[in-house]
Design a protein around this motif. Structure first.
Motif, PDB file in Angstrom:
ATOM      1  N   LYS A 972       1.368 102.646 -86.862  1.00 18.40           N
ATOM      2  CA  LYS A 972       1.078 102.548 -88.256  1.00 18.40           C
ATOM      3  C   LYS A 972       1.198 103.806 -88.749  1.00 18.40           C
ATOM      4  O   LYS A 972       1.092 104.918 -88.028  1.00 18.40           O
ATOM      5  N   LYS A 973       1.340 103.997 -90.032  1.00 16.36           N
ATOM      6  CA  LYS A 973       1.327 105.418 -90.728  1.00 16.36           C
ATOM      7  C   LYS A 973      -0.116 105.803 -90.752  1.00 16.36           C
ATOM      8  O   LYS A 973      -0.953 105.309 -91.297  1.00 16.36           O
ATOM      9  N   CYS A 974      -0.265 107.215 -90.127  1.00 17.17           N
ATOM     10  CA  CYS A 974      -1.648 107.772 -90.381  1.00 17.17           C
ATOM     11  C   CYS A 974      -1.972 108.225 -91.864  1.00 17.17           C
ATOM     12  O   CYS A 974      -1.189 108.851 -92.484  1.00 17.17           O
ATOM     13  N   ASP A 975      -3.176 107.840 -92.257  1.00 15.17           N
ATOM     14  CA  ASP A 975      -3.436 108.201 -93.499  1.00 15.17           C
ATOM     15  C   ASP A 975      -3.523 109.800 -93.887  1.00 15.17           C
ATOM     16  O   ASP A 975      -3.308 110.094 -95.005  1.00 15.17           O
ATOM     17  N   ARG A 976      -3.586 110.517 -92.961  1.00 21.52           N
ATOM     18  CA  ARG A 976      -3.901 111.987 -92.962  1.00 21.52           C
ATOM     19  C   ARG A 976      -2.596 112.629 -92.777  1.00 21.52           C
ATOM     20  O   ARG A 976      -2.234 113.422 -93.690  1.00 21.52           O
ATOM     21  N   CYS A 977      -1.773 112.431 -91.677  1.00 18.95           N
ATOM     22  CA  CYS A 977      -0.783 113.297 -91.667  1.00 18.95           C
ATOM     23  C   CYS A 977       0.647 112.454 -92.001  1.00 18.95           C
ATOM     24  O   CYS A 977       1.876 113.096 -91.611  1.00 18.95           O
ATOM     25  N   TRP A 978       0.621 111.306 -92.126  1.00 21.59           N
ATOM     26  CA  TRP A 978       1.487 110.414 -92.434  1.00 21.59           C
ATOM     27  C   TRP A 978       2.562 110.229 -91.559  1.00 21.59           C
ATOM     28  O   TRP A 978       3.765 109.623 -91.824  1.00 21.59           O
ATOM     29  N   GLN A 979       2.284 110.598 -90.366  1.00 20.01           N
ATOM     30  CA  GLN A 979       3.109 110.246 -89.080  1.00 20.01           C
ATOM     31  C   GLN A 979       2.936 108.896 -88.795  1.00 20.01           C
ATOM     32  O   GLN A 979       1.635 108.395 -88.865  1.00 20.01           O
ATOM     33  N   TYR A 980       3.945 108.081 -88.052  1.00 16.63           N
ATOM     34  CA  TYR A 980       3.632 106.806 -87.564  1.00 16.63           C
ATOM     35  C   TYR A 980       3.081 107.019 -86.272  1.00 16.63           C
ATOM     36  O   TYR A 980       4.027 107.671 -85.490  1.00 16.63           O
ATOM     37  N   GLU A 982       0.956 104.728 -82.691  1.00 16.64           N
ATOM     38  CA  GLU A 982       0.414 103.747 -82.118  1.00 16.64           C
ATOM     39  C   GLU A 982      -1.070 103.809 -82.099  1.00 16.64           C
ATOM     40  O   GLU A 982      -1.741 102.838 -81.700  1.00 16.64           O
ATOM     41  N   THR A 983      -1.790 104.953 -82.191  1.00 16.07           N
ATOM     42  CA  THR A 983      -2.890 105.130 -81.806  1.00 16.07           C
ATOM     43  C   THR A 983      -3.890 104.854 -83.466  1.00 16.07           C
ATOM     44  O   THR A 983      -5.083 105.039 -83.383  1.00 16.07           O
ATOM     45  N   VAL A 984      -3.095 104.791 -84.461  1.00  6.02           N
ATOM     46  CA  VAL A 984      -3.504 104.547 -85.807  1.00  6.02           C
ATOM     47  C   VAL A 984      -4.396 103.293 -85.594  1.00  6.02           C
ATOM     48  O   VAL A 984      -3.848 102.039 -85.350  1.00  6.02           O
ATOM     49  N   GLY A 985      -5.683 103.142 -85.871  1.00  8.33           N
ATOM     50  CA  GLY A 985      -6.724 101.859 -85.864  1.00  8.33           C
ATOM     51  C   GLY A 985      -7.468 101.901 -84.388  1.00  8.33           C
ATOM     52  O   GLY A 985      -8.400 101.095 -84.498  1.00  8.33           O
ATOM     53  N   GLN A 986      -7.115 102.853 -83.584  1.00 17.32           N
ATOM     54  CA  GLN A 986      -7.981 102.759 -82.422  1.00 17.32           C
ATOM     55  C   GLN A 986      -9.298 103.335 -82.418  1.00 17.32           C
ATOM     56  O   GLN A 986     -10.128 103.326 -81.696  1.00 17.32           O
ATOM     57  N   PHE A 987      -9.432 104.296 -83.682  1.00 13.85           N
ATOM     58  CA  PHE A 987     -10.730 104.815 -83.741  1.00 13.85           C
ATOM     59  C   PHE A 987     -11.742 104.225 -84.835  1.00 13.85           C
ATOM     60  O   PHE A 987     -11.255 104.089 -86.000  1.00 13.85           O
ATOM     61  N   THR A 988     -12.836 103.800 -84.319  1.00 17.83           N
ATOM     62  CA  THR A 988     -13.624 103.085 -85.158  1.00 17.83           C
ATOM     63  C   THR A 988     -14.221 103.704 -86.350  1.00 17.83           C
ATOM     64  O   THR A 988     -14.423 103.348 -87.642  1.00 17.83           O
TER      65      THR A 988
END
Length: 1001
Positions: A972-980, A982-988
């Motif tokens: 998913k697209k990271c909200d901060r760096c805009w890169q895609y 797979e770790t996006v969503g892993q941090f609560t």
RNA sequence: GGGCUAUUAGCUCAGUUGGUUAGAGCGCACCCCUGAUAAGGGUGAGGUCCGGUGUUCGAGUCACCGAUGGCCCA
């Protein structure tokens, strides 16, 4: 963490980024900002401070050629010239040279005199000579103020508080001293020369005062009989030629019968063929073969005349014809290239007292063939246009006005059977614009410099000078080799008087001693004194009045003359009653004024400018005939040396279509208008953008483009400065070894470009600077490095070493680029410096950062920045791979499959051994380089099989070297760096950002 | 008329001693981005190398002729 509590739902991650921050504005606002910067330089006397840093032992003196003070506004050509000079001076100065620049102005001469006269109600007669000169002086000073303002606004630096001016008393004084020295050395003589003469106003006319109008003239064909065939010079005739010419007459054509008494020669073209005709009424006559047809018509014979034979013009040279009506007078046949076949007989009547061509031809003949028995310059017409009683003037003509004499001469010719044909016709003829009456050429007494006496020295001195471009050497050599004697007297008011006195015994007095006194007078009162004390009766007592104070004057030191010597020198004048003396009324050619600046300025300001020769003269290519030459000739006369080591010439400024600018065409580009719209730096950038060794063009389109490039450079600097916010070089900069390969590659490119720019400036190839700096900003920096590095700068933690590495590079690049642009765009550089945070300002070798960036030294590039060729090549291979990736991404974009490149991942399949190095590379490094979210290196035959879960968006192959696939990025697209990722969503705690950003936050 | 000189994409310039398909940046067109924002990125289309003749296996490059522009003279 505290921030988190405040906004748990949708954190604004933008605030956690390090975005660029600077007060350096994107827009130049040049109209306001440039004058502020110039005021700042003036306030801190930066020019003088910079000069004080350097040693005169290491001088580079560009001696300024003085622009003419005919107008208060400069034109674009002058702007080009002054900007070129300023670029040279600034560069040399940055390189460590001592570069004083004394601007000059040229203030005497006809154009100013004429302009002033035009403004006087009632014309020049309404004011006294002194008043007219004072008005000229004031006019010149007024224009100087205007031009100075123009030049300063261009950002030209120099000794503006003490420019040199050819109308300053000191200058004029020194000038006549030099002239007296030349007289003493025997270079000066008096002789006759034809000048335009108006018999109505009884005065000489300048070319500019002539206008053309129709007038009725005589057209006559006249015979000059060849009585004996002995030549005055050249090889004798062959027996056949002699037989052919026996008892023949040479036929000439002229429209001014009144000049025939002054005839001394006949001109034929050396390569034309001439025919001897047997006529019924006039015997044998000689005419050009190509003029036979019209001549035969004039003869009005029933049968065509017999053609007896032909011979070449070169064979005729040296023959001596008899004058048609003056007993015992010869007319020598000479060769001249100006003879044409358009009209007449192909043989031209030569009266050197009444025509400049004629004068020139006779001078050349005398010099080359008749040194020991030169032909005279006959001039029997007085100031009113009346024939004087000279032995060679027929009695019937003496006392006649020249126009009336025409008819008398016609009668004489008829009586001699020398007139073959006569008719009246109307043609355009020069008139005086004042009297509106015809003018004539009349030989008058003039002052000359005998160029022959030092021509060879001048030519050999030319060899020792560096001419840029080289062709300048051919050009000036040809001119000096062929030029005539230099006539330096002018029958004008607004100039430097020739300080000669005449005693009633016919003697001319012009000595260094008398001149020393006149010079002192000029220093005190300017050369206007020559007319202020209009006669020897008033002037000489004024000179004597100097004597009692002489011993205390600086002039005493300089000339070495004692009072006694001066008194001795004056004695021959004082031996006559003062009212029987006469003083010279002529002034000097303005080219003499500017021609002696090497001495009146450079030598006179030795403490400031050092010893002659000057390192450089830099002017338009027209100055090969003008200033370069006059300076060379006078310098050779005075010290047998050229006054300059190198001479640089530039072409002329044309409009955007390559045509000459003119008011009537409406294509004039005014530098002040350009500055108002774009600023001085854009105009300066234009100067740097063109190859000035040829003619250059300027127009609206060109300026718009220049403005674009200027903005690109400015924005590049702004990006550098903005992304250094918070960076402290002293503590944050990383050593070179810690930098990434991209960082090192960029430094490598900067090193190469910087080196080339230095070479370009040193070789005066400023357009190369323009191309190089443009490419550096656009290609290497903006589209490659900045684009890639933005992610690191914005998203990495503030003290992250990769980020600090990038900032180290940005800082180094800023240090180099900000100084490379100084010669061309000093305002931009200074503007940047003024927004440069204190803690980031380098000392540039001083105790503390200098007040102005102009004081900084030229950048020196650390040797280690330059990569080994193999390393550079490897990186360039990656860049070519990057281009292929871009093509693939563009393909996907055009199919509307992606927008930003970050929505894609790239799969690369190397196919040849050349790309083995790629297999060993970090995929994350490639992600950065290609600006995509993921890169996978794949060596399987069919990558699609392996990455089957991704849809292939586009593919590119480069000839068996590698394949590139663009696929949908994973995660998913990271909200901060805009890169895609797979770790996006892993941090609560931060469910919308990637692991990298999670660490950074 | 003479001397010097120039002519390569719309613009400003490259183009080694003659040698593949003549290059660069800008501008232009189209697209992307909206965290350099009156910014930024990507891709692409543009050339009768002033014209002609000749030399050569081969000419933007060499030779000759010419056209046009410019400077200085006449």
């Amino acid at each position: 963490m505290m921030m988190m509590n405040a906004q748990p739902e949708t954190p604004n991650y933008k605030q956690t980024l390090q975005l660029p921050e600077t007060t350096f504005p994107m827009r130049a606002g040049a109209t306001v900002r440039e004058p502020e910067i110039q005021a700042f330089w003036e306030e801190h006397d930066v020019y003088k401070q910079v000069l004080a840093q350097r040693s005169i032992a290491n001088k580079f003196v560009l001696h300024d050629g003085p622009p003419y003070l005919s107008s208060e506004n400069i034109h674009i050509g002058t702007a080009l010239n002054k900007i070129l000079k300023d670029i040279v001076i600034r560069f040399k100065n940055l390189q460590g040279f001592y570069t004083p620049y004394v601007p000059g102005y040229d203030g005497h001469g006809l154009p100013i005199e004429a302009a002033v006269e035009k403004k006087i109600k009632g014309g020049r007669k309404a004011v006294s000579p002194l008043e007219l000169r004072e008005k000229c002086r004031a006019f010149a000073h007024g224009n100087l103020k205007g031009q100075e303002t123009n030049f300063k606004r261009l950002g030209i630096s120099g000794h503006w508080e003490s420019p040199y001016l050819t109308i300053d008393g000191d200058f004029e004084a020194r000038q006549i001293e030099l002239f007296a020295e030349m007289v003493k050395k025997g270079y000066v003589y008096k002789g006759l020369k034809p000048v335009h003469w108006c018999p109505v106003s009884e005065s000489a006319m300048a070319e500019a005062e002539i206008e053309y109008a129709d007038v009725e003239s005589h057209s006559i064909h006249v015979l000059f009989p060849l009585k004996n065939l002995e030549k005055a010079y050249g090889s004798p005739l062959s027996p056949e030629q002699a037989t052919l010419l026996t008892d023949a007459s040479i036929l000439i054509w002229t429209t001014t019968p009144w000049t025939l008494p002054s005839n001394v020669a006949l001109a034929v073209h050396p390569s034309f063929e001439y025919t001897v005709l047997q006529t019924e009424a006039f015997g044998k006559i000689v005419v050009a073969t190509d003029r036979l047809e019209p001549i035969e018509k004039l003869l009005k014979q029933e049968k065509s005349p017999t053609k007896l034979g032909t011979l070449k013009g070169i064979d005729l040279a040296g023959l001596q014809a008899n004058h048609p009506f003056t007993e015992g007078k010869k007319s020598v046949v000479l060769n001249a290239l100006f003879v044409t076949l358009d009209a007449g007989t192909g043989i031209v009547h030569i009266a050197p007292g009444h025509g400049p061509d004629d004068f020139q031809a006779v001078q050349t003949l005398n010099r080359e063939h008749l040194k020991h028995a030169p032909l005279p310059i006959l001039s029997p017409i007085d100031g009113r246009g009346l024939f004087m009683a000279e032995p060679f003037v027929p009695e019937a003509v003496q006392g006649q006005f020249y126009e009336k004499a025409n008819w008398v001469i016609l009668d004489i010719l008829k009586a001699q059977n020398a007139l073959v044909h006569h008719y009246l016709f109307t043609h355009s003829y020069p008139h005086s614009w004042r009297a509106k009456t015809p003018v004539i050429f009349r030989a008058t007494e003039q002052w000359f410099i005998n160029v022959d006496a030092f021509r060879q020295t001048a030519l050999s001195e030319i060899q020792g000078v560096e001419w840029i471009p080289e062709r300048g050497q051919t050009r000036i050599s040809t001119m000096v080799a062929n030029r005539a004697e230099w006539c330096i007297s002018r029958q004008r008011l607004w100039g430097v008087p020739i300080p000669a006195f005449y005693t009633p015994d016919g003697q001319t007095h012009l000595t260094p001693e008398i001149t020393a006194l006149v010079a002192q007078l000029f220093r005190e009162e300017t050369s206007d004194a020559w007319v202020k004390y209009p006669t020897p009766e008033t002037l000489i007592p004024r000179l004597q009045a100097i004597l009692p104070t002489w011993e205390t004057l600086p002039a005493r030191q300089k000339t070495g003359f004692s009072v006694q010597q001066l008194e001795v020198a004056l004695a021959p004048l004082l031996a006559h009653p003062l009212d029987s003396l006469r003083k010279e009324e002529d002034v000097m050619d303005v080219w003499f004024d500017s021609g002696v600046t090497h001495t009146t300025v450079v030598e006179a300001r030795k403490e400031l400018l050092g010893d002659l020769p000057a390192e450089l003269y830099l002017e338009g290519s027209d100055q090969h005939r003008g200033w370069f030459q006059s300076s060379l000739l006078t310098s050779v006369m005075l010290r047998e040396k050229a006054p300059y080591k190198a001479v640089l010439t530039h072409g002329f400024v044309l409009d955007e279509n390559g045509r000459k600018m003119s008011k009537s065409l409406g294509n004039v580009v005014d530098p002040n208008t350009v500055i108002k719209e774009y600023g001085a730096d854009v105009l300066r950038l234009w100067v740097a953008s063109v190859d000035f060794t040829n003619d250059v063009r300027i127009g609206k389109g060109a300026l718009k483009q220049l403005a674009d490039i200027y903005r690109k450079i400015r924005n590049t600097l702004r990006f550098l400065l903005g992304n250094l916010a918070g960076f402290t070089p002293a503590t944050d900069a990383l050593p070179y070894e810690s930098l990434s390969s991209l960082d090192k590659y960029v430094l490598h490119r900067v090193a190469l470009v910087s080196e080339k720019i230095t070479q370009a400036f040193a070789a005066y190839e400023f357009h190369k600077f323009y191309q190089l700096v443009q490419n550096l900003c656009v290609v290497e920096l903006s589209s490659l490095y900045f684009d890639i590095v933005k992610d690191i700068l914005y998203c990495n933690a503030k003290t992250d070493t990769v980020r600090l590495g990038v900032q180290t590079v940005l800082y180094e690049v800023l240090l180099v680029l900000s100084r490379l642009i100084i010669p061309v765009m000093p305002h931009l550089a200074e503007d940047l410096w003024s927004h440069w945070p204190e803690n980031q300002r380098p000392n540039f070798g001083f105790e503390s950062p200098p007040v102005s960036i102009l004081m900084a030294p030229w950048p020196e590039i650390p040797a280690q920045w330059k990569l080994a060729p193999t390393d550079a090549k490897a990186f360039e291979a990656l860049l070519s791979l990057r281009e292929t990736v871009n093509v693939a991404l563009e393909d996907a974009r055009s199919k509307d499959l992606i927008g930003s490149a970050l929505e894609a991942a790239i799969i690369i399949q190397p196919l040849s051994a050349d790309w083995d190095f790629l297999r060993a590379m970090q995929e994350t490094e490639l992600e950065t380089l290609f600006l995509v979210s993921q890169v996978h290196l794949q060596q399987e035959a069919d990558p699609k099989a392996v990455f089957g879960r991704y849809a292939v968006l586009a593919e590119q192959e480069v000839d068996g070297e590698y394949r590139v696939f663009a696929v949908q990025a994973a995660g998913k697209k990271c909200d901060r760096c805009w890169q895609y990722c797979e770790t996006v969503g892993q941090f609560t705690d931060h469910p919308t950002i990637c692991h990298r950003c999670h660490q950074a936050v």
